[in-house]
Design a protein around this motif. Structure first.
Motif, PDB file in Angstrom:
ATOM      1  N   ILE A   1       0.835  -1.198   0.000  1.00 49.30           N
ATOM      2  CA  ILE A   1       0.000   0.000   0.000  1.00 49.30           C
ATOM      3  C   ILE A   1       0.872   1.251   0.000  1.00 49.30           C
ATOM      4  O   ILE A   1       0.623   2.207  -0.725  1.00 49.30           O
ATOM      5  CB  ILE A   1      -0.909   0.035   1.252  1.00 49.30           C
TER       6      ILE A   1
ATOM      7  N   ALA B   1       2.193   2.092  -3.306  1.00 49.94           N
ATOM      8  CA  ALA B   1       1.114   2.619  -4.160  1.00 49.94           C
ATOM      9  C   ALA B   1       0.832   4.081  -3.806  1.00 49.94           C
ATOM     10  O   ALA B   1       0.521   4.888  -4.682  1.00 49.94           O
ATOM     11  CB  ALA B   1      -0.143   1.776  -4.005  1.00 49.94           C
TER      12      ALA B   1
ATOM     13  N   MET C   1      -0.071   6.427 -14.128  1.00 52.08           N
ATOM     14  CA  MET C   1       0.592   5.128 -14.192  1.00 52.08           C
ATOM     15  C   MET C   1       0.039   4.165 -13.146  1.00 52.08           C
ATOM     16  O   MET C   1      -0.315   3.037 -13.454  1.00 52.08           O
ATOM     17  CB  MET C   1       2.088   5.287 -13.978  1.00 52.08           C
ATOM     18  N   ILE C   2      -0.045   4.634 -11.898  1.00 44.41           N
ATOM     19  CA  ILE C   2      -0.436   3.701 -10.833  1.00 44.41           C
ATOM     20  C   ILE C   2      -1.890   3.280 -10.998  1.00 44.41           C
ATOM     21  O   ILE C   2      -2.273   2.172 -10.637  1.00 44.41           O
ATOM     22  CB  ILE C   2      -0.129   4.281  -9.434  1.00 44.41           C
ATOM     23  N   LYS C   3      -2.712   4.140 -11.614  1.00 44.71           N
ATOM     24  CA  LYS C   3      -4.081   3.734 -11.936  1.00 44.71           C
ATOM     25  C   LYS C   3      -4.058   2.577 -12.921  1.00 44.71           C
ATOM     26  O   LYS C   3      -4.797   1.616 -12.799  1.00 44.71           O
ATOM     27  CB  LYS C   3      -4.836   4.906 -12.566  1.00 44.71           C
ATOM     28  N   SER C   4      -3.171   2.704 -13.922  1.00 50.28           N
ATOM     29  CA  SER C   4      -3.106   1.637 -14.929  1.00 50.28           C
ATOM     30  C   SER C   4      -2.380   0.414 -14.386  1.00 50.28           C
ATOM     31  O   SER C   4      -2.243  -0.589 -15.061  1.00 50.28           O
ATOM     32  CB  SER C   4      -2.447   2.149 -16.210  1.00 50.28           C
ATOM     33  N   LEU C   5      -1.885   0.498 -13.139  1.00 49.83           N
ATOM     34  CA  LEU C   5      -1.283  -0.674 -12.496  1.00 49.83           C
ATOM     35  C   LEU C   5      -2.178  -1.211 -11.384  1.00 49.83           C
ATOM     36  O   LEU C   5      -1.717  -1.893 -10.473  1.00 49.83           O
ATOM     37  CB  LEU C   5       0.097  -0.340 -11.928  1.00 49.83           C
ATOM     38  N   GLY C   6      -3.442  -0.851 -11.435  1.00 49.90           N
ATOM     39  CA  GLY C   6      -4.398  -1.500 -10.555  1.00 49.90           C
ATOM     40  C   GLY C   6      -4.586  -0.896  -9.173  1.00 49.90           C
ATOM     41  O   GLY C   6      -5.144  -1.548  -8.303  1.00 49.90           O
ATOM     42  N   ALA C   7      -4.127   0.341  -8.946  1.00 51.49           N
ATOM     43  CA  ALA C   7      -4.367   0.933  -7.631  1.00 51.49           C
ATOM     44  C   ALA C   7      -5.537   1.901  -7.718  1.00 51.49           C
ATOM     45  O   ALA C   7      -5.625   2.690  -8.650  1.00 51.49           O
ATOM     46  CB  ALA C   7      -3.132   1.667  -7.136  1.00 51.49           C
ATOM     47  N   ASN C   8      -6.411   1.841  -6.738  1.00 49.70           N
ATOM     48  CA  ASN C   8      -7.508   2.786  -6.625  1.00 49.70           C
ATOM     49  C   ASN C   8      -6.937   4.053  -6.007  1.00 49.70           C
ATOM     50  O   ASN C   8      -6.725   4.134  -4.799  1.00 49.70           O
ATOM     51  CB  ASN C   8      -8.592   2.172  -5.741  1.00 49.70           C
TER      52      ASN C   8
ATOM     53  N   GLU D   1     -11.190   1.683 -14.012  1.00 49.12           N
ATOM     54  CA  GLU D   1      -9.899   1.461 -14.667  1.00 49.12           C
ATOM     55  C   GLU D   1      -8.967   0.597 -13.819  1.00 49.12           C
ATOM     56  O   GLU D   1      -8.337  -0.334 -14.309  1.00 49.12           O
ATOM     57  CB  GLU D   1      -9.244   2.821 -14.930  1.00 49.12           C
ATOM     58  N   TYR D   2      -8.893   0.884 -12.500  1.00 49.08           N
ATOM     59  CA  TYR D   2      -7.906   0.164 -11.687  1.00 49.08           C
ATOM     60  C   TYR D   2      -8.239  -1.319 -11.576  1.00 49.08           C
ATOM     61  O   TYR D   2      -7.347  -2.144 -11.429  1.00 49.08           O
ATOM     62  CB  TYR D   2      -7.749   0.809 -10.310  1.00 49.08           C
ATOM     63  N   LYS D   3      -9.533  -1.664 -11.668  1.00 44.00           N
ATOM     64  CA  LYS D   3      -9.884  -3.083 -11.590  1.00 44.00           C
ATOM     65  C   LYS D   3      -9.521  -3.811 -12.872  1.00 44.00           C
ATOM     66  O   LYS D   3      -9.100  -4.956 -12.858  1.00 44.00           O
ATOM     67  CB  LYS D   3     -11.377  -3.244 -11.307  1.00 44.00           C
TER      68      LYS D   3
ATOM     69  N   ALA E   1      -7.097  -3.131 -14.606  1.00 41.42           N
ATOM     70  CA  ALA E   1      -5.636  -3.249 -14.642  1.00 41.42           C
ATOM     71  C   ALA E   1      -5.161  -4.589 -14.090  1.00 41.42           C
ATOM     72  O   ALA E   1      -4.018  -4.964 -14.286  1.00 41.42           O
ATOM     73  CB  ALA E   1      -5.009  -2.105 -13.859  1.00 41.42           C
ATOM     74  N   TYR E   2      -6.063  -5.320 -13.403  1.00 46.23           N
ATOM     75  CA  TYR E   2      -5.665  -6.635 -12.896  1.00 46.23           C
ATOM     76  C   TYR E   2      -5.353  -7.592 -14.042  1.00 46.23           C
ATOM     77  O   TYR E   2      -4.632  -8.542 -13.876  1.00 46.23           O
ATOM     78  CB  TYR E   2      -6.770  -7.260 -12.027  1.00 46.23           C
TER      79      TYR E   2
ATOM     80  N   LEU F   1       4.949   8.333 -19.250  1.00 47.51           N
ATOM     81  CA  LEU F   1       3.695   7.966 -18.585  1.00 47.51           C
ATOM     82  C   LEU F   1       3.752   6.596 -17.918  1.00 47.51           C
ATOM     83  O   LEU F   1       3.017   6.322 -16.987  1.00 47.51           O
ATOM     84  CB  LEU F   1       2.551   7.965 -19.606  1.00 47.51           C
TER      85      LEU F   1
ATOM     86  N   LEU G   1       5.445  -2.577  -8.197  1.00 42.45           N
ATOM     87  CA  LEU G   1       4.090  -2.031  -8.292  1.00 42.45           C
ATOM     88  C   LEU G   1       3.313  -2.717  -9.402  1.00 42.45           C
ATOM     89  O   LEU G   1       2.108  -2.907  -9.320  1.00 42.45           O
ATOM     90  CB  LEU G   1       4.159  -0.531  -8.580  1.00 42.45           C
TER      91      LEU G   1
ATOM     92  N   ARG H   1      -0.678  -6.354  -8.452  1.00 41.99           N
ATOM     93  CA  ARG H   1      -1.693  -5.360  -8.787  1.00 41.99           C
ATOM     94  C   ARG H   1      -2.951  -5.500  -7.949  1.00 41.99           C
ATOM     95  O   ARG H   1      -3.693  -4.555  -7.745  1.00 41.99           O
ATOM     96  CB  ARG H   1      -2.080  -5.485 -10.261  1.00 41.99           C
TER      97      ARG H   1
ATOM     98  N   ARG I   1      -3.616  -5.089  -2.657  1.00 37.27           N
ATOM     99  CA  ARG I   1      -2.414  -4.557  -2.012  1.00 37.27           C
ATOM    100  C   ARG I   1      -2.659  -4.469  -0.513  1.00 37.27           C
ATOM    101  O   ARG I   1      -3.695  -4.001  -0.077  1.00 37.27           O
ATOM    102  CB  ARG I   1      -2.093  -3.171  -2.559  1.00 37.27           C
ATOM    103  N   GLY I   2      -1.697  -4.946   0.256  1.00 38.41           N
ATOM    104  CA  GLY I   2      -1.884  -4.951   1.701  1.00 38.41           C
ATOM    105  C   GLY I   2      -0.651  -4.437   2.415  1.00 38.41           C
ATOM    106  O   GLY I   2       0.104  -3.639   1.868  1.00 38.41           O
TER     107      GLY I   2
END
Lengths: 313, 265
Positions: free
Chosen positions: A159, A162, A172-179, B75-77, B79-80, B91, B105, B109, B112-113
């Motif tokens: 976390i 992220a 970038m981090i959005k496109s790597l799956g972080a909300n 979008e973030y989901k 990305a999985y 970018l 990172l 994906r 995250r914990g």
């Protein structure tokens, strides 16, 4: 400079150092100038002072301060991420509403804690062999070190990484799956929890809570962060968290000296805020001015940096 | 299987500046397909990728992956299971974070914990994967990504987009902003990384370079004004050349294919 000034600067620098770590987290890590801190610092003080004043345990007061601070951060995060308000406006709105909330909590503008049992007195009972003068700075030093390492550790988790990435490259981090809504909210909550904790300790240290005591927290926090990282220029989190605490110590030292000896230069206590704001402006402007000077002189000297490289080869 | 049905997207809808970016777009992509997408400026290529990735949401239509409806998933989901590489090398990586942090990172994906973000096992894996790129990036995992060149950053982004075993890989002119040498290198890396998982990966690559579009992948589609106007694959595709594509365009649209960059290619 007498030892008492140094000790005062040390104590205050460490207590506010907790707040500075919080401001560092939002301003430098999340790239979010969070004005909530002006309100959440007072919030922490108000909650703790109210509980101690009514005879409650200081530890309970401190715990509640942490929780209420994180809720304040959560609210700012909600305004920014869900209602899409700008980061500055979200902070200003929370800060403003917290003023009324703090007055409600305290019931009056000022709560004195003289004669009440604060955390500092409790500790004095546990550690009788350390003299009172050194006990307070020693306690806060240990505390700040623990918080510093906890923050470092947190920022190295999944976390944490992220959250750092959210401030560094959000797309970038959005496109790597972080909300990123969530990472921002977590960062803001944690930051304001630290700020409120700092307020809780400051109230017990200075023996009162006042509804206006948080005024200018953001400016002093920014000044400390900027002073710290312009002195220690390393990019790792480990050194940067040390740097901002040192920045806090230096800032308090400057403030105490200005307060103590400023009258010789014609300063009044009310000018302190002016001094701290000017300090922030200067600290932010110096790198720009330096770059400008380097650029201008490079014409005369024919790109000194390149010449040096050439010699080494 | 990626299924796109009647996908429609307007920009500045209900204003005098309304633009129809994607118009009733249909596409069916099998697992293992590597599709190159060509089309002039404003044809809707990037819009299509943004809609699949969830950066934009459509006004109409649906997107399904393996039967699951994902049209409005955040979008973030997505990305999985989607790997993305953008045209701008800046970018794809976080400049103030180290190479290993960027890779970590990308690798983890979901969910995250509070586990350690990077461990020794991951570092070993990163070194091995980076050395396969042949750029020497494995020598200093602590180097900040911002200190790398555009080509190196793009290569890293390519690795980040494929390392976590996605179902879909979206490449949006990812070689266009690089010098010819790096561009060639990145394309080679792309082909190698896609080849590794050629049986179960869906790849969509937007390109302005028609020659490139026919050389890589196994299927090519041509877009114009938000529609899929030409779709070719297999044996047929091996026989055609750039001129054929240009003729095809004029025939279908009754106009010349206008593309300033075409001259340069």
């Amino acid at each position: 400079m007498s030892i008492s000034i140094a000790l005062h600067a040390l104590e205050q620098g460490l207590i506010f150092g907790i707040m500075v770590l919080g401001v560092f987290l939002t301003y430098k890590i999340l790239d979010f100038p969070d004005l909530t801190v002006d309100g959440s610092f007072t919030l922490g003080a108000a909650v703790t002072a109210t509980i101690i004043f009514s005879g409650g345990s200081p530890l309970w007061g401190i715990s509640l301060a942490i929780i209420s601070g994180s809720l304040a951060g959560l609210f700012t995060g909600f305004l920014h991420t869900k209602l899409k308000l700008s980061n500055l406006l979200s902070g200003i709105l929370t800060m403003t509403l917290l003023y009324s909330v703090n007055l409600r909590i305290m019931g009056k503008p000022n709560i004195p804690l003289l004669g009440k049992e604060t955390i500092l007195e409790k500790i004095a009972i546990y550690l009788p062999h350390i003299s009172g003068n050194y006990l307070i700075p020693f306690f806060f030093l240990i505390l700040v070190i623990i918080i510093k390492f906890a923050l470092d550790l947190f920022l190295s988790t999944e976390i944490g990484l992220a959250i750092i990435a959210t401030g560094d490259n959000e797309q970038m981090i959005k496109s790597l799956g972080a909300n990123t809504d969530l990472t921002k909210i977590i960062g803001l909550s944690l930051s304001n929890a630290l700020v409120a904790l700092s307020g809780a300790f400051f109230a017990q240290y200075s023996g009162f809570a006042d509804v206006n005591m948080g005024l200018g927290t953001i400016v002093s926090g920014l000044a400390s962060v900027i002073i710290g990282i312009s002195i220690i220029r390393t990019p790792t989190i480990f050194w940067r968290t040390i740097a901002v605490v040192i920045g806090s110590l230096l800032y308090r030292l400057i403030m105490i000296i200005a307060l103590r000896y400023g009258y010789r230069l014609g300063f009044k206590p009310g000018d302190l805020k002016l001094i701290s704001a000017v300090l922030v402006i200067v600290a932010l402007a110096v790198p720009l001015i330096k770059k400008r000077i380097d650029f201008l002189t490079s014409f005369n000297l024919g790109r000194k940096d390149l010449q040096n490289n050439h010699k080494e080869v | 299987m990626l299924l796109i049905k009647s996908l429609t997207k307007y920009f500045s809808k209900n204003t005098p500046h309304q633009v129809l970016a994607l118009h009733n777009f249909n596409l069916k992509v099998k697992k293992g397909d590597f599709i190159t997408i060509i089309g002039s400026n404003g044809a809707g290529k990037s819009t299509l990728l943004n809609l699949i990735a969830g950066t934009l949401l459509p006004d109409y239509g649906e997107i399904r992956l393996d039967g699951e409806m994902i049209t409005y998933q955040p979008e973030y989901k997505r990305a999985y299971w989607i790997g993305r590489v953008f045209q701008n090398p800046l970018l794809g990586t976080a400049p103030y974070m180290s190479i290993e942090e960027n890779l970590a990172l990308s690798l983890k994906r979901e969910k995250r914990g509070l586990r350690k973000g990077i461990n020794q096992e991951m570092r070993e894996y990163f070194r091995q994967r980076l050395s396969e790129l042949g750029l020497g990036l494995e020598k200093d995992l602590n180097k900040k990504a911002g200190l790398l060149s555009g080509g190196e950053r793009q290569a890293m982004t390519m690795l980040m987009a494929t390392m976590f075993k996605p179902k879909v890989l979206l490449l949006d002119e990812h070689t266009a902003a690089l010098d010819p040498e790096s561009s060639k290198k990145i394309l080679k890396i792309t082909e190698e990384l896609v080849e590794e998982r050629k049986n179960d990966l869906i790849t969509l690559m937007v390109t302005h370079n028609m020659k490139q579009a026919l050389e890589v992948g196994n299927r090519t589609i041509m877009m114009d004004r938000g529609q899929n106007i030409f779709d070719i694959q297999g044996e047929e595709r091996n026989k055609i050349d750039v001129n054929f594509l240009l003729q095809q365009f004029s025939k279908l649209r009754n106009q010349e294919y206008i593309e300033d960059r075409l001259v340069l290619d």
